[in-house]
Design a protein around this motif. Structure first.
Motif, PDB file in Angstrom:
ATOM      1  N   TRP A 331      72.835  53.135  93.403  1.00  0.00           N
ATOM      2  CA  TRP A 331      73.309  52.698  92.097  1.00  0.00           C
ATOM      3  C   TRP A 331      73.752  53.851  91.204  1.00  0.00           C
ATOM      4  CZ3 TRP A 331      70.304  47.990  89.689  1.00  0.00           C
ATOM      5  CH2 TRP A 331      70.351  46.923  90.598  1.00  0.00           C
ATOM      6  N   ALA A 332      73.354  55.076  91.544  1.00  0.00           N
ATOM      7  CA  ALA A 332      73.710  56.223  90.705  1.00  0.00           C
ATOM      8  C   ALA A 332      73.714  57.477  91.565  1.00  0.00           C
ATOM      9  CB  ALA A 332      72.716  56.380  89.548  1.00  0.00           C
ATOM     10  N   MET A 333      74.508  58.451  91.163  1.00  0.00           N
ATOM     11  CA  MET A 333      74.553  59.718  91.877  1.00  0.00           C
ATOM     12  C   MET A 333      74.651  60.875  90.888  1.00  0.00           C
ATOM     13  SD  MET A 333      76.816  59.110  95.315  1.00  0.00           S
ATOM     14  CE  MET A 333      75.889  60.383  96.175  1.00  0.00           C
ATOM     15  N   ALA A 334      74.236  62.058  91.351  1.00  0.00           N
ATOM     16  CA  ALA A 334      74.392  63.285  90.567  1.00  0.00           C
ATOM     17  C   ALA A 334      74.599  64.427  91.548  1.00  0.00           C
ATOM     18  CB  ALA A 334      73.168  63.545  89.689  1.00  0.00           C
ATOM     19  N   ILE A 335      75.446  65.356  91.186  1.00  0.00           N
ATOM     20  CA  ILE A 335      75.741  66.492  92.044  1.00  0.00           C
ATOM     21  C   ILE A 335      75.438  67.778  91.293  1.00  0.00           C
ATOM     22  CG2 ILE A 335      78.178  66.695  91.377  1.00  0.00           C
ATOM     23  CD1 ILE A 335      78.756  67.186  94.416  1.00  0.00           C
ATOM     24  N   SER A 336      74.876  68.743  92.014  1.00  0.00           N
ATOM     25  CA  SER A 336      74.504  70.005  91.378  1.00  0.00           C
ATOM     26  C   SER A 336      75.737  70.736  90.869  1.00  0.00           C
ATOM     27  CB  SER A 336      73.763  70.884  92.378  1.00  0.00           C
ATOM     28  OG  SER A 336      73.627  72.207  91.897  1.00  0.00           O
ATOM     29  N   PRO A 337      75.664  71.319  89.664  1.00  0.00           N
ATOM     30  CA  PRO A 337      76.777  72.153  89.180  1.00  0.00           C
ATOM     31  C   PRO A 337      77.005  73.365  90.076  1.00  0.00           C
ATOM     32  CG  PRO A 337      75.302  71.525  87.385  1.00  0.00           C
ATOM     33  CD  PRO A 337      74.618  71.138  88.652  1.00  0.00           C
ATOM     34  N   ALA A 338      75.963  73.720  90.866  1.00  0.00           N
ATOM     35  CA  ALA A 338      76.075  74.852  91.797  1.00  0.00           C
ATOM     36  C   ALA A 338      76.217  74.360  93.231  1.00  0.00           C
ATOM     37  CB  ALA A 338      74.851  75.751  91.665  1.00  0.00           C
ATOM     38  N   PHE A 339      76.867  73.200  93.417  1.00  0.00           N
ATOM     39  CA  PHE A 339      76.981  72.588  94.737  1.00  0.00           C
ATOM     40  C   PHE A 339      77.598  73.533  95.765  1.00  0.00           C
ATOM     41  CE2 PHE A 339      79.423  70.075  97.846  1.00  0.00           C
ATOM     42  CZ  PHE A 339      78.407  69.294  98.382  1.00  0.00           C
ATOM     43  N   ALA A 340      78.505  74.379  95.342  1.00  0.00           N
ATOM     44  CA  ALA A 340      79.157  75.287  96.282  1.00  0.00           C
ATOM     45  C   ALA A 340      78.154  76.169  97.008  1.00  0.00           C
ATOM     46  CB  ALA A 340      80.177  76.159  95.543  1.00  0.00           C
ATOM     47  N   THR A 341      77.026  76.484  96.346  1.00  0.00           N
ATOM     48  CA  THR A 341      76.016  77.342  96.974  1.00  0.00           C
ATOM     49  C   THR A 341      74.754  76.600  97.369  1.00  0.00           C
ATOM     50  OG1 THR A 341      75.233  77.961  94.768  1.00  0.00           O
ATOM     51  CG2 THR A 341      76.834  79.419  95.830  1.00  0.00           C
ATOM     52  N   ASP A 342      74.311  75.617  96.543  1.00  0.00           N
ATOM     53  CA  ASP A 342      73.044  74.958  96.881  1.00  0.00           C
ATOM     54  C   ASP A 342      73.218  73.664  97.664  1.00  0.00           C
ATOM     55  OD1 ASP A 342      73.629  72.915  95.008  1.00  0.00           O
ATOM     56  OD2 ASP A 342      72.408  73.820  93.449  1.00  0.00           O
TER      57      ASP A 342
END
Length: 872
Positions: A331-342
């Motif tokens: 129902w909801a999602m969130a992605i890390s602002p540092a997704f490129a590394t974490d």
């Protein structure tokens, strides 16, 4: 020997060889507490822009309020102080969160709430944003400078803009036209391009001047897509790629690469899951082309080529949650602002709580410790609860959970190959200790291959679906014969397929099985074509063949021939929408039953012949659940759960009521359960609050070692003679001592099993020396006290500590402050330094005794006669 021991204890303050012990804390004693199940329906996620440093993520739940983690999801804590509505549909977190700690929360009917301390407290926004459903919250990426954000409200179709951080608002919906506004998204380059997009009932609209004027941008979208738009998202590289993504409820996902001038469906690999409720995009999208969708009807998908093609990310559904099935609806999602590394992404699900991936969606783990927000629908307490401490709960979405420690911890009990995810009814065998049988009813079992009835005969480890003859699999209520061991009789109450209108030809009503659920037959002659919401079987069913059905609309119906035929039993029942019917355990003689309705609680004392409304304190609020004491004939005690006001209790058979909410508050209570016996544990299943428990009595347990043990028993004991109190260690002890300071001539009192002595009773006030000939476990039943007063006499006193929690010595003895000089405790679990002492006259660092603990015995030296008062 006895004189030697007495002298040693009296002169040297018990310099004896004492063995250590520990007493586990019990939950729910005299206050409502929660032990789980963990998880819940997560409607919204908001991640800190500084997540790589602060590990902060917030989850808005359906009925459980807001939860927060500051360690990347490892643990969660409720942060709902000030929220008057705990159904949070949407969350918005300030782009300047590291400095301003600002969060916005939108609810389903109470408008918008704001927190300026990271969620620690909330305040409802003033008019016009203090009512209605909040559908979207969107911050300007340059919020620290421009203080701009947008909020859409559903009940008046308003779209509000604030340019002062939320202090004042302007409705800019009129600039679009007479439309209903749903989702809103703001360009990542808003500071320069002033662009935002709104999904409306008239299509997609775009503004390039902060909402002052709008243009339609729906070219290419199908009519199906336009009729059910859910979410819209800007590419993080929008300034250069002009890319937008649109999620719909029935037509999948769409993309525009020209700022919305035209749209194209991009569902390659995304079908058949066309229901897209959320979209999150990698902050590094320009180079990695990665985005995720969340599907409320089934998991979600990932693309690494900008949406050209998709693959379903896998939750390992059959084995993720304790080897059992989970509900994968995202129902909801969130992605890390540092997704490129974490490589971190989160998914909020319907029931399982939050899932986390740290490898870009390849693998997932459940991260919900401390998140107690399940929407509980049913409870079933073991008839042998005193011995097995077993209780079951059902939740709409994640299915069935079991606790075998009285509600302290919970474990998933969904079969790997059987759908229990929409369980709304439970019925436990009266012979559960022997047959381990439990039935579950599936509220949504009428289609899509789902099952209506499930049965376990091993306590929930495995399930089967014996449904031959069950013509209606939309099961909302269950009833089981008290003589199930011999007559094998079970009843199922069903809803119509098009509930609540009930205009179809679906067979609706009650079905009966007399072979333990293997086969079923109609038992609905005389019942109207309406949904059955509750079934109650007479405790004297073998003789009277009586049962009652509570109707969704139609009142109460009664059968006196085991369901063969039914008659209306609603005379005087002012509200005909009945949520629950419950019978007195002494129904054979008192003919008493209760009905919870949309308009309050009703009682009949003539077997349903007529009804009287009970409005004292309860009023006319919806009553959703009822639990009646097994000792009702003598204690006249029952409990009701409501949609507003939590739990109420009556101790006079329903004549008068009082709020029973210590620690619980005004939680929406959907289900109640109660253990048998005079000092029961009451369980409340909350809508969004998991299971709460309130214990009048919980066993006191202590592991005693060979040799001397210094203990106390923190219970109001049912029996007080030493042989009764110490019955669980009979044959393993040979001597007990207590010190009676009120008898200075002969303070030592002793007891020897088989021989007796001058220690004739034991109370919670006493400290006890017990000499064990071998190790053993002392278990004592009794009521937990609320407050205990212990008289102290000048000089030494050996006392118990009948409290529910450890406290600092100064806090524990606050009522006699200035009237004592020394306190001793002996803890043999620290053999190098077993004696600990405390004196209020020395600096705290010099005291080796820091806290007083439940169940330990303490020597206290008083300077004058006084009374120690200990709250539980």
């Amino acid at each position: 020997m006895l004189d030697t021991i007495r002298k040693a204890l009296a002169v040297a303050v018990c310099l004896a060889l004492v063995a250590g012990w520990s007493a586990p804390a019990r939950a729910g004693d005299r206050i409502w507490t929660r032990g789980g199940p963990e998880g819940g329906a997560v409607d919204a996620l908001a991640i800190s822009p500084n997540f790589a440093v602060d590990g902060t993520l917030l989850a808005g739940t359906n009925g459980g309020g807001v939860f927060k983690t500051t360690d990347g999801g490892t643990s969660w804590a409720a942060v709902s102080n000030g929220l008057t509505n705990l159904t949070v549909y949407v969350l918005g977190i300030s782009p300047a969160f590291p400095s301003d700690n600002l969060i916005m929360a939108g609810t389903n009917y109470s408008g918008l709430f704001r927190s300026t301390d990271g969620g620690a407290s909330w305040a409802q926004m003033p008019s016009p944003l203090n009512t209605g459903e909040i559908r979207a919250i969107a911050f300007s990426p340059a919020f620290a400078a421009d203080r701009t954000l947008f909020v859409s409200r559903g009940n008046t179709d308003a779209l509000y803009r604030s340019t002062d951080g939320g202090a004042t608002w302007t409705d800019i919906r009129a600039n679009i036209g007479s439309v209903s506004v749903g989702a809103v998204a703001v360009s990542p380059a808003f500071a320069t391009d002033n662009t935002l997009v709104a999904l409306t009932s008239a299509g997609v609209y775009k503004s390039t001047n902060r909402g002052n004027t709008w243009m339609a941008i729906s070219t290419g979208l199908s009519s199906t897509a336009l009729s059910d738009m859910r979410t819209v998202a800007f590419s993080p590289a929008y300034a250069t790629d002009q890319t937008l993504f649109l999620g719909t409820g029935r037509a999948g996902i769409w993309r525009s690469t020209n700022g919305g001038a035209s749209w194209t469906a991009i569902n390659t690999g995304h079908t058949p899951q066309q229901d897209v409720g959320s979209i999150v995009i990698s902050p590094n999208f320009a180079s990695d082309r990665t985005l995720f969708t969340g599907c409320p009807s089934w998991q979600g998908f990932k693309s690494t080529n900008g949406g050209d093609s998709w693959t379903m990310y896998q939750f390992n559904i059959d084995y993720l949650d304790e080897g059992n099935r989970i509900n994968p609806d995202v129902w909801a999602m969130a992605i890390s602002p540092a997704f490129a590394t974490d490589r971190t992404v989160f998914a909020g699900t319907f029931g399982t709580g939050v899932l986390k991936s740290t490898d870009g969606g390849a693998t997932w783990s459940i991260v919900r410790r401390g998140m107690m927000a399940q929407r509980l629908t049913a409870l079933a307490v073991s008839p042998n609860f005193a011995a097995d401490r077993t209780v079951y709960s059902a939740a709409g979405g994640p299915g069935i959970f079991a606790s075998t420690d009285g509600g302290l911890t919970w474990h998933n009990r969904n079969a790997q190959t059987f759908s229990l995810l929409d369980t709304y009814a439970l019925a436990i065998s009266p012979n559960f200790a022997a047959d381990r049988t439990l039935f579950a009813g599936n509220h949504m079992g009428m289609g899509n291959g789902r099952n209506g009835i499930a049965r376990t005969t091993d306590g929930g480890l495995s399930w089967s679906n014996p449904e031959t003859g069950l013509e209606n699999k939309n099961v909302r209520a269950l009833g089981i014969s008290p003589n199930y061991a011999s007559d094998r009789t079970v009843f199922a109450g069903t809803l119509c397929k098009d509930f609540p209108t009930c205009t179809d030809s679906y067979v609706t009503g009650v079905f009966k099985s007399t072979d333990g659920g293997n086969t079923w037959a109609r038992a609905l002659t005389g019942l109207p074509k309406k949904g059955i919401y509750s079934l109650a079987v007479s405790p004297n069913y073998a003789a009277d063949q009586t049962l009652f059905a509570g109707m969704w609309e139609g009142g109460v119906y009664k059968s006196t021939n085991g369901g063969g035929s039914w008659a209306n039993a609603s005379s005087g029942l002012g509200n005909l929408r009945v949520w629950v019917v419950a019978l007195s355990p002494a129904f054979a003689t008192d003919q008493t039953l209760f009905a919870g309705t949309d308009g309050g609680l009703y009682r009949s004392t003539n077997g349903g012949g007529s009804w009287v409304q009970l409005t004292n304190t309860i009023g006319t609020r919806r009553i959703t659940s009822i639990a009646i004491s097994s000792e009702f004939a003598s204690d006249r005690t029952l409990y009701v759960g409501s949609n507003s006001g939590g739990v109420f209790r009556s101790t006079d058979g329903g004549a008068t009521w009082s709020a029973f909410t210590n620690g619980l508050g005004h939680t929406y209570v959907q289900a109640l359960g109660i253990s048998p016996g005079a000092n029961p544990t009451v369980f409340a299943g909350a809508v969004g609050g998991s299971v709460w428990q309130y214990s009048f009595s919980s066993p006191f347990s202590a592991e005693l070692r060979e040799g001397w043990n210094l203990i106390s028993v923190p219970r109001v004991l049912n029996g007080t003679s030493p042989n009764v109190v110490l019955a669980s260690i009979a044959g393993k002890y040979d001597l007990v001592y207590a010190w009676d300071a009120s008898d200075p001539a002969d303070p030592w009192k002793s007891y020897m099993p088989g021989l007796g002595g001058d220690l004739t009773y034991i109370s919670r006030n006493m400290g006890l020396w017990v000499h064990m000939t071998e190790a053993g476990t002392l278990t004592v039943d009794g009521e937990t006290p609320t407050t205990t007063s212990i008289p102290l006499y000048t000089g030494w006193n050996l006392i118990g500590y009948p409290a529910g929690a450890a406290r600092s010595v100064s806090d524990a003895l606050a009522s006699i402050a200035g009237k004592y000089t020394l306190v001793f405790e002996y803890d043999a679990s620290a053999p190098d330094a077993p004696w600990r002492s405390y004196s209020p006259q020395v600096p705290d660092f010099a005291n080796t005794l820091k806290t007083m603990r439940p169940g330990f015995g303490y020597w206290v030296k008083a300077t004058q006669d006084c009374t120690l008062t200990l709250p539980w």
